[in-house]
Design a protein around this motif. Sequence first.
Motif, PDB file in Angstrom:
ATOM      1  N   ASN A 127      14.739 -79.795   8.099  1.00  0.00           N
ATOM      2  CA  ASN A 127      13.646 -79.906   7.140  1.00  0.00           C
ATOM      3  C   ASN A 127      12.377 -79.226   7.652  1.00  0.00           C
ATOM      4  O   ASN A 127      11.710 -78.483   6.914  1.00  0.00           O
ATOM      5  CB  ASN A 127      13.371 -81.377   6.844  1.00  0.00           C
TER       6      ASN A 127
ATOM      7  N   ASP B 177      10.870 -75.991   5.752  1.00  0.00           N
ATOM      8  CA  ASP B 177       9.655 -76.358   5.014  1.00  0.00           C
ATOM      9  C   ASP B 177       8.387 -75.914   5.744  1.00  0.00           C
ATOM     10  O   ASP B 177       7.290 -76.320   5.375  1.00  0.00           O
ATOM     11  CB  ASP B 177       9.589 -77.882   4.815  1.00  0.00           C
TER      12      ASP B 177
ATOM     13  N   SER C 156      17.536 -79.593   2.658  1.00  0.00           N
ATOM     14  CA  SER C 156      16.458 -78.669   3.029  1.00  0.00           C
ATOM     15  C   SER C 156      16.864 -77.207   3.096  1.00  0.00           C
ATOM     16  O   SER C 156      16.043 -76.325   2.830  1.00  0.00           O
ATOM     17  CB  SER C 156      15.877 -79.077   4.396  1.00  0.00           C
TER      18      SER C 156
ATOM     19  N   ARG D  26      18.982 -76.436  -1.088  1.00  0.00           N
ATOM     20  CA  ARG D  26      17.605 -76.900  -1.268  1.00  0.00           C
ATOM     21  C   ARG D  26      17.530 -78.003  -2.325  1.00  0.00           C
ATOM     22  O   ARG D  26      16.765 -77.948  -3.276  1.00  0.00           O
ATOM     23  CB  ARG D  26      16.685 -75.737  -1.641  1.00  0.00           C
TER      24      ARG D  26
END
Length: 287
Positions: free
Chosen positions: A55, A59, A123, A128
Amino acid sequence: MIRDLLMASRPLSWINTAYPFAAAYLLAAREVDAALVVGTLFFLVPYNLAMYGVNDVFDHASDLANPRKGGVEGALLPPSRHRAVLIAAAVACLPFVALLVVWGSPLSWAVLAVSLFAVVAYSAPPFRFKEIPVLDSATSSVHFVSPAVYGVALAGGDFDARLLVVLAAFFLWGVASHAFGAVQDVVPDRAAGISSIATAFGAAPTVRLAIASWTAAALLMLTAGPPGAWAALLALPYVWIAAPFWSVADDESGRANPGWRRFLWINYVCGFVVTILLIVFAMQTAS
């Protein structure tokens, strides 16, 4: 590098995945054995390093604009460390997964495969799932419910009606928890072009959805019979921390962050109460 890996694994949340596995396995197997120890260690650290490390890597761009990142709620690792984090997560998981597969059954393999797929798919591209509203909350809930399902499957336990009710309530709790957590990120997520359950529905409706899901989980637990029915009361503190944000505006959704921080600590208190209830349940079934 060790500090980076530690930060990426979110130590504050380790118990949220290790505990469901350990409790479920122990209640199903009724003994402490190597599989319990190895499985608990796996869901304590490597599993969380994989889940949160992936993640943090994928991100990274949006996390830079998120004021709550860079601490216990998410690491801000420089891109030069991303490859190392992904490799470390894979290497940390591999020996545990190998042992668990050797000790497991086809059912436990399937549950573990779903659990690990959810960890990555939430993630990582091309999936996604975190950017598909509603599926994001459902997948996040799987992260915490699947260790419990796996614990029962690995121990060869029986998925009877009462257990299925408890697991369904746990799933609704997970959906509510993710949804409420997403509220505080509405502004940075929209600025980064990231979709979520909260950006799709809006801050206030998402808070109300979370409260409704916690309430539904409590109502389900009431049907489980004692002592499980007593756990329905554990929904109250979660509703209490979310209620002040019932009408929060999208542009002020960051105000929900203190509520989320309270949520993180309430988990420990509720976890203690659940432990007591599990002990009572184990004593009842043993007699």
